[in-house]
Motif scaffolding. Structure first.
Motif, PDB file in Angstrom:
ATOM      1  N   LYS A   1      38.994  32.593  35.675  1.00  0.00           N
ATOM      2  CA  LYS A   1      37.892  32.843  35.256  1.00  0.00           C
ATOM      3  C   LYS A   1      36.470  31.872  37.001  1.00  0.00           C
TER       4      LYS A   1
ATOM      5  N   ASN B   1      40.248  39.106  32.430  1.00  0.00           N
ATOM      6  CA  ASN B   1      42.152  39.335  32.054  1.00  0.00           C
ATOM      7  C   ASN B   1      42.556  40.189  32.747  1.00  0.00           C
ATOM      8  N   LEU B   2      43.970  39.360  32.329  1.00  0.00           N
ATOM      9  CA  LEU B   2      45.492  39.968  32.464  1.00  0.00           C
ATOM     10  C   LEU B   2      46.371  40.678  32.051  1.00  0.00           C
ATOM     11  N   ASN B   3      46.782  41.497  32.655  1.00  0.00           N
ATOM     12  CA  ASN B   3      48.341  42.078  31.410  1.00  0.00           C
ATOM     13  C   ASN B   3      49.199  41.565  32.455  1.00  0.00           C
TER      14      ASN B   3
ATOM     15  N   ASN C   1      33.280  39.455  30.223  1.00  0.00           N
ATOM     16  CA  ASN C   1      34.130  39.624  30.184  1.00  0.00           C
ATOM     17  C   ASN C   1      35.024  40.709  30.674  1.00  0.00           C
TER      18      ASN C   1
ATOM     19  N   THR D   1      35.436  36.477  33.229  1.00  0.00           N
ATOM     20  CA  THR D   1      36.198  35.973  32.961  1.00  0.00           C
ATOM     21  C   THR D   1      37.407  37.818  33.410  1.00  0.00           C
TER      22      THR D   1
ATOM     23  N   SER E   1      47.568  32.385  31.551  1.00  0.00           N
ATOM     24  CA  SER E   1      45.592  32.377  30.782  1.00  0.00           C
ATOM     25  C   SER E   1      44.462  34.126  32.375  1.00  0.00           C
ATOM     26  N   PRO E   2      43.204  34.088  31.225  1.00  0.00           N
ATOM     27  CA  PRO E   2      42.832  34.598  32.028  1.00  0.00           C
ATOM     28  C   PRO E   2      42.074  34.411  33.571  1.00  0.00           C
TER      29      PRO E   2
ATOM     30  N   ASN F   1      52.283  36.267  31.209  1.00  0.00           N
ATOM     31  CA  ASN F   1      51.089  35.831  30.223  1.00  0.00           C
ATOM     32  C   ASN F   1      50.113  34.254  29.959  1.00  0.00           C
TER      33      ASN F   1
ATOM     34  N   ASP G   1      31.941  43.043  25.259  1.00  0.00           N
ATOM     35  CA  ASP G   1      32.177  42.542  26.594  1.00  0.00           C
ATOM     36  C   ASP G   1      31.314  41.836  27.307  1.00  0.00           C
TER      37      ASP G   1
ATOM     38  N   ASN H   1      38.429  43.210  32.040  1.00  0.00           N
ATOM     39  CA  ASN H   1      39.334  43.503  31.883  1.00  0.00           C
ATOM     40  C   ASN H   1      40.598  43.963  33.663  1.00  0.00           C
TER      41      ASN H   1
ATOM     42  N   TYR I   1      35.929  47.189  30.190  1.00  0.00           N
ATOM     43  CA  TYR I   1      35.242  46.300  29.972  1.00  0.00           C
ATOM     44  C   TYR I   1      34.770  47.256  28.671  1.00  0.00           C
TER      45      TYR I   1
END
Length: 261
Positions: A247, A236-238, A189, A234, A244-245, A242, A180, A191, A175
Motif C-alpha cells: 500500500k 495485491n500479490l500472488n 486496487n 493497493t 499482505s498487499p 501469503n 478496482d 493486481n 485491474y
C-alpha cells in the motif's frame, strides 16, 4: 495473455540487485554523493533530463561528458549515482522544484527493468481476446518489500523476490475497471501479474531486484475529474508467503511522466 515484449534473460541477472546495469561499467571508484531512482527523458542528441523520484519536481541534467559514458538507448528507468558540479558543491540535500546539473558516476549506476503491461480486464480488447483467466496464468513471487513500494513520475516501483531461470520473465498489472477504480473515494486496487516462463525441468534461483511498471495512463483523467490530489494505491500479490498487499499513497499527477522542460 498478450504479453509486452520486455523480456529479461538469465544472462542479465548478475548485478548487485539481481539485474545487470543497462549502463556502462566504466567510471571512477570514488563513491558518489547522491544516488536516486529516476525516469529518463530526452536523448543523446537533444540532451537527457532525469526526473528524480527522491523529491517533488527535481530534475537532473547530466553533463555531456558524463552522459556519454552511459548506454541509455531504450532505458526508461535507472538508479543514477552522481555528484553535483563544482558550482553546487555546497548542496547536501536535493530541494524540490529545482534543476541540478550532475556528473553521473557510471560505476554505481544501473538500469531498472521496466514493464509496460497494464490490463483492464473489462476492456473490449481484453474480452475479445478471450483472456478471462489472467489471475490463473500468473505465477507466484516469493515476497516483496512492503517499505519500498511507491508510485512516482509515471511508474510503480517495488522490490520483489522471485524465481528465475534461463527463460524470459514478465511483470505486469491488471485491474477490474469497474470494481478496482473508485475515483470518488480516491482509491485504486491493482493486481500483480508475474510469469517467469520456467517449468519444472529448469533449475531456479531466487533474486530480489527493483522493478518498475508503467502506470495505466488511461486512469489519469478519471481521477483528475474527481478533484483528488492524491489517491491510495493497493497492489495485491500472488506470493507464496501469503504476504499482505502493498500500500502507498500517490499523487494523481504521477500517473503521467512529467515534461522535462
Amino acid at each position: 495473455m498478450k504479453k509486452t515484449k520486455l523480456a529479461v534473460l538469465f544472462a542479465a541477472l548478475v548485478s548487485v540487485l539481481g539485474f545487470t546495469s543497462c549502463l556502462d561499467s566504466e567510471g571512477t571508484s570514488n563513491y558518489p554523493q547522491f544516488q536516486a531512482a529516476v525516469t529518463i527523458t530526452g536523448d543523446a542528441l537533444t540532451g537527457y533530463t532525469f526526473l528524480c523520484d527522491a523529491g517533488e519536481n527535481i530534475k537532473l541534467r547530466p553533463t555531456t561528458a558524463s552522459a556519454s559514458q552511459l548506454k541509455l538507448d531504450g532505458v526508461k528507468r535507472a538508479v543514477m549515482a552522481f555528484d553535483l558540479t563544482e558550482e553546487q558543491a555546497n548542496v547536501t540535500q536535493l530541494q524540490p522544484n529545482t534543476t541540478y546539473t550532475i556528473v553521473v558516476n557510471a560505476a554505481y549506476s544501473y538500469g531498472i527493468p521496466t514493464y509496460t503491461m497494464a490490463v483492464d480486464t473489462l476492456s473490449s480488447q481484453y474480452q475479445s481476446a478471450g483472456n478471462d483467466s489472467i489471475a490463473v496464468k500468473g505465477k507466484q513471487i516469493a515476497s516483496a518489500d512492503a517499505n519500498s513500494f511507491y508510485v512516482k513520475n509515471g511508474y510503480m516501483t517495488f522490490y520483489p523476490r522471485f524465481n528465475y531461470g534461463t527463460s524470459p520473465l514478465y511483470f505486469g498489472l491488471y485491474y477490474d475497471g469497474e470494481k478496482d477504480v473508485d475515483a470518488a473515494k480516491g482509491s485504486l486496487n491493482m493486481n500483480l501479474y508475474f510469469n517467469n516462463s520456467v517449468d519444472g525441468s529448469y533449475a531456479m534461483s531466487s533474486a530480489a531486484s527493483v522493478i518498475s511498471m508503467k502506470m495505466p495512463v488511461e486512469l489519469y483523467s478519471k481521477f483528475m475529474q474527481s478533484g483528488k490530489d492524491s489517491i491510495d494505491v493497493t497492489l495485491n500479490l500472488n506470493a507464496s508467503t501469503n504476504q499482505s498487499p502493498l500500500k502507498c499513497r500517490m499523487a494523481v499527477s504521477d500517473f503521467m511522466t512529467p515534461m522535462a522542460y
